[in-house]
Motif scaffolding. Structure first.
Motif, PDB file in Angstrom:
ATOM      1  N   ILE B   4       7.275 -11.582 -43.706  1.00 55.94           N
ATOM      2  CA  ILE B   4       6.271 -10.717 -44.146  1.00 55.94           C
ATOM      3  C   ILE B   4       6.354  -9.181 -43.906  1.00 55.94           C
ATOM      4  CG2 ILE B   4       4.637 -10.417 -42.002  1.00 55.94           C
ATOM      5  CD1 ILE B   4       2.430 -11.958 -43.694  1.00 55.94           C
ATOM      6  N   ASN B   5       7.270  -8.920 -42.842  1.00 50.46           N
ATOM      7  CA  ASN B   5       7.703  -7.715 -42.467  1.00 50.46           C
ATOM      8  C   ASN B   5       8.344  -6.833 -43.402  1.00 50.46           C
ATOM      9  OD1 ASN B   5       9.615  -9.310 -41.699  1.00 50.46           O
ATOM     10  ND2 ASN B   5      10.629  -8.083 -40.013  1.00 50.46           N
ATOM     11  N   ASP B 157      12.332 -11.652 -47.963  1.00 45.22           N
ATOM     12  CA  ASP B 157      10.820 -11.622 -47.956  1.00 45.22           C
ATOM     13  C   ASP B 157      10.107 -12.596 -48.059  1.00 45.22           C
ATOM     14  OD1 ASP B 157      11.189 -12.329 -50.680  1.00 45.22           O
ATOM     15  OD2 ASP B 157       9.555 -11.047 -51.436  1.00 45.22           O
ATOM     16  N   ILE B 158       8.702 -12.739 -48.119  1.00 44.40           N
ATOM     17  CA  ILE B 158       7.950 -13.838 -47.984  1.00 44.40           C
ATOM     18  C   ILE B 158       8.229 -14.940 -49.127  1.00 44.40           C
ATOM     19  CG2 ILE B 158       6.273 -13.037 -46.692  1.00 44.40           C
ATOM     20  CD1 ILE B 158       4.162 -12.844 -48.885  1.00 44.40           C
ATOM     21  N   TYR B 177       3.600 -22.836 -52.329  1.00 48.91           N
ATOM     22  CA  TYR B 177       3.409 -21.742 -53.373  1.00 48.91           C
ATOM     23  C   TYR B 177       1.809 -21.283 -53.300  1.00 48.91           C
ATOM     24  CZ  TYR B 177       7.915 -21.996 -55.048  1.00 48.91           C
ATOM     25  OH  TYR B 177       9.367 -22.018 -55.216  1.00 48.91           O
ATOM     26  N   LEU B 178       1.151 -22.476 -52.902  1.00 43.60           N
ATOM     27  CA  LEU B 178      -0.484 -21.963 -52.609  1.00 43.60           C
ATOM     28  C   LEU B 178      -0.475 -21.108 -51.570  1.00 43.60           C
ATOM     29  CD1 LEU B 178      -3.439 -22.468 -53.376  1.00 43.60           C
ATOM     30  CD2 LEU B 178      -3.224 -24.244 -51.583  1.00 43.60           C
ATOM     31  N   LEU B 179       0.282 -21.520 -50.402  1.00 42.56           N
ATOM     32  CA  LEU B 179       0.327 -20.398 -49.352  1.00 42.56           C
ATOM     33  C   LEU B 179       0.801 -19.108 -49.793  1.00 42.56           C
ATOM     34  CD1 LEU B 179       1.660 -22.641 -46.271  1.00 42.56           C
ATOM     35  CD2 LEU B 179      -0.412 -20.975 -46.200  1.00 42.56           C
ATOM     36  N   LEU B 180       1.773 -19.085 -50.503  1.00 45.82           N
ATOM     37  CA  LEU B 180       2.381 -17.787 -50.893  1.00 45.82           C
ATOM     38  C   LEU B 180       1.425 -16.827 -51.532  1.00 45.82           C
ATOM     39  CD1 LEU B 180       6.020 -18.366 -52.168  1.00 45.82           C
ATOM     40  CD2 LEU B 180       5.421 -16.582 -50.306  1.00 45.82           C
ATOM     41  N   PHE B 183      -1.214 -15.556 -49.090  1.00 49.95           N
ATOM     42  CA  PHE B 183      -0.473 -14.563 -48.271  1.00 49.95           C
ATOM     43  C   PHE B 183      -0.489 -12.997 -49.170  1.00 49.95           C
ATOM     44  CE2 PHE B 183       1.598 -17.139 -45.153  1.00 49.95           C
ATOM     45  CZ  PHE B 183       1.528 -16.342 -44.055  1.00 49.95           C
ATOM     46  N   TYR B 184      -0.197 -13.026 -50.380  1.00 51.53           N
ATOM     47  CA  TYR B 184      -0.053 -12.112 -51.201  1.00 51.53           C
ATOM     48  C   TYR B 184      -1.740 -11.469 -51.121  1.00 51.53           C
ATOM     49  CZ  TYR B 184       4.607 -11.815 -52.450  1.00 51.53           C
ATOM     50  OH  TYR B 184       5.982 -11.625 -52.658  1.00 51.53           O
ATOM     51  N   PHE B 185      -2.821 -12.620 -51.535  1.00 49.33           N
ATOM     52  CA  PHE B 185      -3.924 -12.410 -51.602  1.00 49.33           C
ATOM     53  C   PHE B 185      -4.566 -11.398 -50.177  1.00 49.33           C
ATOM     54  CE2 PHE B 185      -8.553 -13.262 -51.869  1.00 49.33           C
ATOM     55  CZ  PHE B 185      -8.866 -12.366 -52.976  1.00 49.33           C
ATOM     56  N   ILE B 186      -4.212 -11.899 -49.211  1.00 48.81           N
ATOM     57  CA  ILE B 186      -4.630 -11.451 -47.980  1.00 48.81           C
ATOM     58  C   ILE B 186      -4.068 -10.065 -47.707  1.00 48.81           C
ATOM     59  CG2 ILE B 186      -4.479 -11.792 -45.410  1.00 48.81           C
ATOM     60  CD1 ILE B 186      -4.751 -14.887 -45.696  1.00 48.81           C
TER      61      ILE B 186
END
Lengths: 256, 208
Positions: B4-5, B157-158, B177-180, B183-186
């Protein structure tokens, strides 16, 4: 006889193929109040826009306080003025616009004090104080922190006048300053112009459709018709006693 | 979650560089010098007209080979590619916003005897930037999503870590992929919020 503060020497101006001004010769003395009247499209506004350097004349010279506005001396030759030269000469001129053109992202006070600070390098305190005095003079001392969008048209135009006056111009130009106002707001703006005119030291050129006002304030009235000065004289000579037929019919439309 | 960094640092760096490019190119497009204008126009059309992935590969593989220039780490290459690409898009916003400031504003500033530089700095840009803000926000969200491409030049990257997780256990693909996506949405949420704010700000204080 006093030297004129503004002189137009055979000024021509064309926009594309249309010649708007066809040889304008004009002297304006310091502190003189001149009203320019005439049908729309006659070139009234163009005259003062040339003087404010918003348009460039096609030919002819404009002299402001002894200096050629649009031309400068370079190694003994007259060449087109650069920005530096224009800034030196037009510092004596101020203008109020038909559509106010206040800076919407600034408060009323900031509208007035920005130019003295940045253009004249005045210190902030002096500029602020002078701006407040000027805004009080036009009756808006209680609106200092308002934004232009919160004001009526008449108030906006009074701010625009204060903004121009803070720069202490020797010549002030008024471009149909009441034409965009609701009829009931015209009076307050004309009142302010009358007050400024009474103080006397500044020359004023007013492009206007307010005949009674011109009669009241102006020392001299020019009737502009199809790009030439068709008639000039004192206000009463031009507006009340002229024999020029086109002027007569022009005035008739206002008196009706 | 690791990676994420990288995503965030690439986003921040390319956003700063991209906005800078946008202003430089946008102002150059308005220059009175025809060579500057045309050269900038060429840059903008090339970078808008071609694919970001291909540009990334060019900078990472082709340019060092052809010209013997090392552009540094893959982090820097990723940032440069994204910044140049989005800078080209956003320069048109800069140009359009400056042109959209009413002509009367320039005239009023001239009547107060401001120099052309003062007119731009004190009168035109403050109003133009207000108009740019909402669009800049939209492009920031797009840049966030574009950061996932740096995975293709070998950055961790993530998306990279997501793919590692998936390759450990293929049946986890939907979850990973749901998690990804989440993550992008957050990450995008604060930007979306900022864009809303920007729209409110931009409605105030602009000449109609």
């Amino acid at each position: 006889m006093t030297e004129p503060i503004v002189t137009f020497q055979n000024i021509h101006k064309s926009f594309g193929d249309v010649e708007v001004l066809k040889g304008i010769n004009l002297d304006i003395k310091p502190a003189e109040k001149v009203a320019i009247i005439g049908p729309s499209g006659s070139g009234k506004t163009t005259i003062i826009r040339l003087l404010m350097t918003l348009e460039k004349p096609t030919s002819g010279d404009i002299i402001v306080d002894g200096k050629n506005l649009w031309k400068m001396d370079k190694n003994g030759k007259l060449v087109d003025a650069n920005e530096k030269h224009l800034r030196q000469v037009r510092g004596d001129i101020g203008m109020v616009f038909q559509h106010f053109n206040l800076f919407p992202h600034m408060t009323i006070l900031e509208n007035c004090m920005t130019a003295p600070i940045h253009v004249k390098s005045e210190d902030k305190k002096t500029a602020k104080q002078r701006s407040i005095e000027m805004l009080e003079k036009v009756g808006l001392g209680d609106k200092l922190d308002n934004y232009p969008s919160q004001l009526s048209g008449g108030q906006k135009q009074r701010v625009a006048m204060a903004r121009a006056l803070v720069m202490r111009p020797k010549v002030m130009l008024f471009d149909e300053v009441t034409s965009a106002l609701d009829p009931e707001l015209v009076g307050e703006v004309l009142e302010v112009i009358r007050d400024i005119a009474k103080e006397g030291e500044m020359a004023m050129i007013l492009v206007t459709h307010e005949m009674d006002f011109a009669l009241d304030v102006a020392d001299k009235v020019l009737f502009l018709d199809e790009g030439v000065i068709a008639e000039q004289g004192t206000a009463s000579e031009v507006i009340e006693h002229s024999k020029n037929e086109r002027l007569q019919s022009f005035l008739k439309r206002f008196r009706a | 979650m690791r990676g994420i960094n990288i995503t965030i640092s690439v986003l921040i760096a390319s956003a700063i560089l991209g906005y800078l490019m946008a202003f430089v190119a946008g102002l150059c497009r308005l220059s009175s010098n025809i060579i500057i204008r045309k050269a900038t126009g060429f840059y903008i059309e090339v970078f808008r007209g071609t694919s970001l992935i291909v540009q990334l590969f060019w900078l990472y593989y082709a340019v060092p080979m052809l010209f013997d220039i090392q552009l540094g780490s893959n982090w820097l290459v990723g940032v440069i590619a994204i910044a140049l690409n989005y800078g080209a898009y956003m320069s048109e916003i800069v140009r359009g916003s400056i042109l959209a400031v009413a002509k009367g504003q320039t005239e009023a500033a001239t009547a107060l005897n401001m120099s052309s530089f003062q007119r731009m700095r004190l009168i035109i840009l403050p109003q133009a930037v207000r108009m740019m803000l909402p669009e800049f926000g939209n492009y920031l969200i797009q840049m966030l999503k574009a950061t996932s491409l740096v995975y293709l030049i070998g950055m961790n990257d993530i998306l990279y870590y997501g793919n590692i997780l998936r390759s450990n256990d293929l049946s986890q693909a939907p979850t990973v992929y749901l998690l990804l996506l989440v993550f992008y949405f957050i990450l995008a949420l604060p930007i979306i919020w900022l864009t809303r704010k920007a729209e409110v700000i931009s409605k105030k204080g602009v000449a109609s």
